[in-house]
Design a protein around this motif. Structure first.
Motif, short mmCIF file in Angstrom:
data_model
loop_
_atom_site.label_atom_id
_atom_site.label_comp_id
_atom_site.label_asym_id
_atom_site.label_seq_id
_atom_site.Cartn_x
_atom_site.Cartn_y
_atom_site.Cartn_z
N ASN A 251 54.38 53.93 42.91
CA ASN A 251 54.95 54.59 44.08
C ASN A 251 56.46 54.32 44.18
O ASN A 251 57.26 55.23 44.52
CB ASN A 251 54.26 54.13 45.37
CG ASN A 251 52.81 54.64 45.44
OD1 ASN A 251 52.47 55.65 44.79
ND2 ASN A 251 51.98 53.97 46.23
N LYS A 252 56.88 53.10 43.88
CA LYS A 252 58.30 52.76 43.93
C LYS A 252 59.08 53.54 42.87
O LYS A 252 60.18 54.06 43.12
CB LYS A 252 58.50 51.27 43.75
CG LYS A 252 58.04 50.46 44.95
CD LYS A 252 58.24 48.96 44.69
CE LYS A 252 57.76 48.14 45.90
NZ LYS A 252 57.94 46.70 45.67
N LYS B 163 43.22 43.91 43.29
CA LYS B 163 44.59 43.45 43.55
C LYS B 163 45.55 44.01 42.51
O LYS B 163 46.67 44.47 42.83
CB LYS B 163 44.62 41.94 43.56
CG LYS B 163 45.96 41.35 43.92
CD LYS B 163 45.90 39.83 43.97
CE LYS B 163 47.25 39.23 44.33
NZ LYS B 163 47.18 37.74 44.37
N GLU C 222 59.35 57.07 43.93
CA GLU C 222 60.31 57.23 45.03
C GLU C 222 61.75 57.18 44.49
O GLU C 222 62.61 57.95 44.92
CB GLU C 222 60.07 56.11 46.05
CG GLU C 222 60.97 56.24 47.27
CD GLU C 222 60.71 55.14 48.28
OE1 GLU C 222 61.42 55.07 49.29
OE2 GLU C 222 59.74 54.32 48.06
N TRP D 80 46.11 47.64 43.18
CA TRP D 80 47.05 47.82 44.28
C TRP D 80 48.51 47.59 43.83
O TRP D 80 49.41 48.35 44.18
CB TRP D 80 46.71 46.87 45.41
CG TRP D 80 45.47 47.27 46.18
CD1 TRP D 80 44.83 48.46 46.12
CD2 TRP D 80 44.76 46.46 47.08
NE1 TRP D 80 43.74 48.47 46.93
CE2 TRP D 80 43.66 47.22 47.56
CE3 TRP D 80 44.90 45.15 47.57
CZ2 TRP D 80 42.74 46.73 48.47
CZ3 TRP D 80 44.00 44.67 48.48
CH2 TRP D 80 42.90 45.46 48.92
N GLN D 81 48.71 46.52 43.06
CA GLN D 81 50.05 46.23 42.57
C GLN D 81 50.57 47.36 41.67
O GLN D 81 51.73 47.80 41.76
CB GLN D 81 50.05 44.91 41.79
CG GLN D 81 49.84 43.69 42.70
CD GLN D 81 49.77 42.40 41.91
OE1 GLN D 81 49.70 42.43 40.66
NE2 GLN D 81 49.77 41.28 42.62
N GLN E 94 49.63 50.48 41.72
CA GLN E 94 49.86 51.66 42.54
C GLN E 94 51.19 51.54 43.30
O GLN E 94 51.97 52.51 43.42
CB GLN E 94 48.71 51.83 43.54
CG GLN E 94 48.79 53.09 44.36
CD GLN E 94 48.59 54.33 43.52
OE1 GLN E 94 47.81 54.32 42.56
NE2 GLN E 94 49.37 55.38 43.82
N ASN E 95 51.47 50.30 43.81
CA ASN E 95 52.74 50.07 44.52
C ASN E 95 53.94 50.27 43.59
O ASN E 95 54.96 50.89 43.96
CB ASN E 95 52.77 48.68 45.12
CG ASN E 95 51.83 48.56 46.31
OD1 ASN E 95 51.54 49.56 46.98
ND2 ASN E 95 51.36 47.34 46.59
N GLU E 96 53.82 49.74 42.36
CA GLU E 96 54.91 49.89 41.40
C GLU E 96 55.12 51.36 41.05
O GLU E 96 56.25 51.85 40.93
CB GLU E 96 54.61 49.09 40.14
CG GLU E 96 54.66 47.57 40.39
CD GLU E 96 54.22 46.79 39.16
OE1 GLU E 96 53.83 47.42 38.15
OE2 GLU E 96 54.25 45.54 39.23
#
Length: 235
Positions: A212-213, A202, A216, A205-206, A208-210
């Motif tokens: 990616n943001k 988890k 971006e 994943w968090q 990786q999401n951060e």
């Protein structure tokens, strides 16, 4: 009634018959009983049998028979009855012969010897019976002792067996409880490891999401800068 004795025919005691036939004194009495129960007649003085040569022959036949002794006894009885029926029934002066025998010192001595041997045989028989009774009592006593020993041994063995079974059962139960506790600990540890792996995944994943943001956002910012520079050179 038997009447086939011959004058001056020798009479035998049970002991003498035993020696003559080659069997034990009790066996003579046993064979005599077999003959009598099938109808054979002996000369008797009270309850004591007096044997003559024909009786000895009958005892030998009983001894040597290959068929059941009662069957041989029946055949001997038939022969005796035929012999008695063919013999003249004129009375033999047994009382006179007896009285004459008593007047003859040699015959009197023989008669007294006969009575003495019969008495000795009776005493021997009584002694043998006494010894047999004593041995029987000893055997019964030993059997009773053996029975008590065996009973006690069986009881002790059963008690020991039950004790061993109880100990084995208790040991198996303890081992089962220990194995159950070990499996429970392993299950708890596995659950904890799975939970830790889920939390780690988890967090990854968090993260990786951060990432990616952020990436971006930087890409968007870089695109705006290039558009501004292009607009300056196009004028």
């Amino acid at each position: 009634m038997r009447h086939d004795i011959r004058p001056n025919e020798r009479a035998y005691s049970t002991k003498e018959v035993a020696e003559e036939v080659g069997i034990a004194t009790p066996t003579v009495r046993k064979y005599g009983q077999i003959l009598e129960r099938n109808g054979y007649e002996f000369f008797k003085e009270g309850d004591r049998r007096i044997f003559v040569q024909s009786d000895i022959d009958a005892l030998i036949a009983i001894r040597d028979t290959a068929q059941p002794k009662d069957d041989t006894a029946k055949e001997l009885v038939e022969r005796q009855q035929e012999r008695l029926s063919s013999t003249e029934t004129t009375s033999v002066a047994a009382p006179d012969t007896y009285d004459t025998a008593l007047q003859d010192s040699a015959k009197l001595h023989e008669f007294l010897k006969f009575l003495s041997s019969e008495l000795a045989a009776s005493r021997e028989m009584n002694a043998q019976l006494s010894n047999d009774i004593t041995q029987l009592k000893t055997t019964v006593s030993r059997l009773q002792q053996d029975h008590h020993v065996i009973s006690a041994g069986v009881g002790n063995m059963a008690q020991k067996t039950n004790t061993k079974i109880d100990k084995l059962t208790a040991r198996q139960e303890a081992q089962y409880e220990e194995l159950l506790e070990q499996e429970k600990l392993k299950s708890d540890m596995l659950q904890q490891e799975l939970q830790a792996m889920r939390e780690e995944q988890k967090r990854e994943w968090q993260s990786q999401n951060e990432f990616n943001k952020r990436l971006e956002g930087k890409v968007k910012n870089s695109k705006g800068t290039w558009d501004w520079l292009r607009s300056l050179f196009s004028k």
